[in-house]
Structure formats: structure tokens, C-alpha cells
Motif scaffolding. Structure first.
Motif, mmCIF file in Angstrom:
data_model
loop_
_atom_site.group_PDB
_atom_site.id
_atom_site.type_symbol
_atom_site.label_atom_id
_atom_site.label_comp_id
_atom_site.label_asym_id
_atom_site.label_seq_id
_atom_site.Cartn_x
_atom_site.Cartn_y
_atom_site.Cartn_z
ATOM 1 N N THR A 288 1.001 -1.536 -0.310
ATOM 2 C CA THR A 288 -0.259 0.017 0.172
ATOM 3 C C THR A 288 0.905 1.114 -0.320
ATOM 4 O O THR A 288 2.011 1.138 0.726
ATOM 5 C CB THR A 288 -1.208 -0.097 1.037
ATOM 6 O OG1 THR A 288 -0.363 0.042 2.374
ATOM 7 C CG2 THR A 288 -2.037 -1.116 0.971
ATOM 8 N N PHE A 289 0.609 2.101 -0.976
ATOM 9 C CA PHE A 289 1.171 3.015 -0.960
ATOM 10 C C PHE A 289 0.347 4.990 -0.089
ATOM 11 O O PHE A 289 -1.060 4.901 -0.010
ATOM 12 C CB PHE A 289 0.928 3.735 -2.365
ATOM 13 C CG PHE A 289 2.768 3.165 -3.109
ATOM 14 C CD1 PHE A 289 3.629 3.277 -2.744
ATOM 15 C CD2 PHE A 289 1.683 2.049 -3.828
ATOM 16 C CE1 PHE A 289 4.709 1.949 -3.890
ATOM 17 C CE2 PHE A 289 2.264 1.520 -4.429
ATOM 18 C CZ PHE A 289 3.646 1.251 -4.474
ATOM 19 N N ARG A 290 1.232 5.507 0.668
ATOM 20 C CA ARG A 290 0.095 6.341 0.949
ATOM 21 C C ARG A 290 1.585 7.420 0.676
ATOM 22 O O ARG A 290 2.591 7.788 0.504
ATOM 23 C CB ARG A 290 0.553 6.604 2.572
ATOM 24 C CG ARG A 290 -0.077 5.722 3.785
ATOM 25 C CD ARG A 290 -0.179 5.127 5.144
ATOM 26 N NE ARG A 290 1.902 4.736 5.139
ATOM 27 C CZ ARG A 290 2.435 5.210 6.393
ATOM 28 N NH1 ARG A 290 1.613 5.151 7.445
ATOM 29 N NH2 ARG A 290 3.555 4.888 6.736
ATOM 30 N N TYR A 291 0.622 9.012 0.224
ATOM 31 C CA TYR A 291 1.155 10.047 -0.167
ATOM 32 C C TYR A 291 0.986 11.280 0.717
ATOM 33 O O TYR A 291 0.087 11.046 1.602
ATOM 34 C CB TYR A 291 0.543 10.385 -1.182
ATOM 35 C CG TYR A 291 0.711 9.702 -2.866
ATOM 36 C CD1 TYR A 291 1.382 9.405 -3.435
ATOM 37 C CD2 TYR A 291 -0.437 8.077 -3.231
ATOM 38 C CE1 TYR A 291 1.606 8.754 -4.021
ATOM 39 C CE2 TYR A 291 -0.152 7.860 -3.900
ATOM 40 C CZ TYR A 291 1.530 7.836 -4.911
ATOM 41 O OH TYR A 291 1.198 6.956 -5.655
ATOM 42 N N GLU A 292 1.964 11.456 0.951
ATOM 43 C CA GLU A 292 2.202 12.821 2.422
ATOM 44 C C GLU A 292 2.686 13.857 2.146
ATOM 45 O O GLU A 292 3.423 14.239 0.962
ATOM 46 C CB GLU A 292 3.004 11.958 3.062
ATOM 47 C CG GLU A 292 2.943 10.759 4.478
ATOM 48 C CD GLU A 292 3.123 10.182 5.313
ATOM 49 O OE1 GLU A 292 4.740 11.050 5.420
ATOM 50 O OE2 GLU A 292 2.910 9.623 6.236
ATOM 51 N N GLU A 293 2.218 15.297 2.200
ATOM 52 C CA GLU A 293 2.642 16.302 1.336
ATOM 53 C C GLU A 293 4.005 17.160 2.260
ATOM 54 O O GLU A 293 3.999 16.456 3.717
ATOM 55 C CB GLU A 293 2.148 16.708 1.460
ATOM 56 C CG GLU A 293 0.763 17.158 0.774
ATOM 57 C CD GLU A 293 0.317 17.566 0.448
ATOM 58 O OE1 GLU A 293 -0.434 19.522 0.489
ATOM 59 O OE2 GLU A 293 -1.710 17.389 0.519
ATOM 60 N N GLU A 294 4.710 17.175 1.710
ATOM 61 C CA GLU A 294 6.252 18.205 2.491
ATOM 62 C C GLU A 294 5.580 19.543 3.513
ATOM 63 O O GLU A 294 4.720 19.895 2.194
ATOM 64 C CB GLU A 294 6.906 18.069 1.913
ATOM 65 C CG GLU A 294 7.288 16.573 0.993
ATOM 66 C CD GLU A 294 9.704 17.139 0.637
ATOM 67 O OE1 GLU A 294 9.676 18.167 0.662
ATOM 68 O OE2 GLU A 294 9.346 16.452 -0.226
ATOM 69 N N LYS A 295 5.504 19.595 4.497
ATOM 70 C CA LYS A 295 5.387 20.942 4.760
ATOM 71 C C LYS A 295 6.569 22.075 4.548
ATOM 72 O O LYS A 295 7.848 21.513 4.671
ATOM 73 C CB LYS A 295 5.133 20.131 6.666
ATOM 74 C CG LYS A 295 4.074 19.527 6.366
ATOM 75 C CD LYS A 295 3.988 19.679 8.061
ATOM 76 C CE LYS A 295 2.777 18.518 8.263
ATOM 77 N NZ LYS A 295 2.376 18.540 9.805
#
Length: 81
Positions: free
Chosen positions: A74-81
Motif C-alpha cells: 500500500t502506498f501513502r502519499y504525504e505532503e511535504e511541509k
């Protein structure tokens, strides 16, 4: 680490920096071995026919394994802060 995470680690082994379920790995090894060896053994004994038919058996085994065993990644996309 929870008990559920520990059980997942026991069921998985690391192969080429990826986690693989042991049961799925054994199933794929058996399928690919049988199709490769079966192709080699049923081929006529005129070189290079056994090699070619054995390689075709390996490809057929790979295709069967990719159909039977579904990816569990499973892939999770996390936005960079």
C-alpha cells in the motif's frame, strides 16, 4: 511495536530490500520450479530445444504467480511541509 506488528514480521522475510510473505514465496517457488522443470523434461532432446522450452516454462510460471498472488503493498502519499 504491537503484537499484530510482531506477527507480521514473523510471517515476512526480507528479499532484495522488500518484505515478502513466506507462504506466497514458497507457493511461487514451487509453481515456477514445476513449470520450468516440466517444460525442460517434455522437450525433445535436440539442443537447444530443452533450454528454450524450459525458459518458456519459467515465463509461464511467472505469469501464473503474478495472477495467483496479489500484491499487498500500500502506498501513502504525504505532503511535504
Amino acid at each position: 511495536m504491537s503484537i499484530k506488528d510482531q506477527n507480521k514480521d514473523v510471517e515476512n522475510i526480507e528479499v532484495w530490500e522488500d518484505l515478502v510473505h513466506i507462504r506466497d514465496l514458497v507457493i511461487c517457488l514451487v509453481i515456477c520450479s514445476l513449470t520450468t522443470l516440466g517444460g525442460y523434461l517434455i522437450a525433445p532432446n535436440e539442443p537447444p530445444t530443452p533450454l528454450i522450452v524450459g525458459l518458456i516454462g519459467a515465463v509461464v510460471g511467472f505469469i501464473l504467480c503474478s495472477i495467483i498472488i496479489k500484491p499487498k503493498r500500500t502506498f501513502r502519499y504525504e505532503e511535504e511541509k
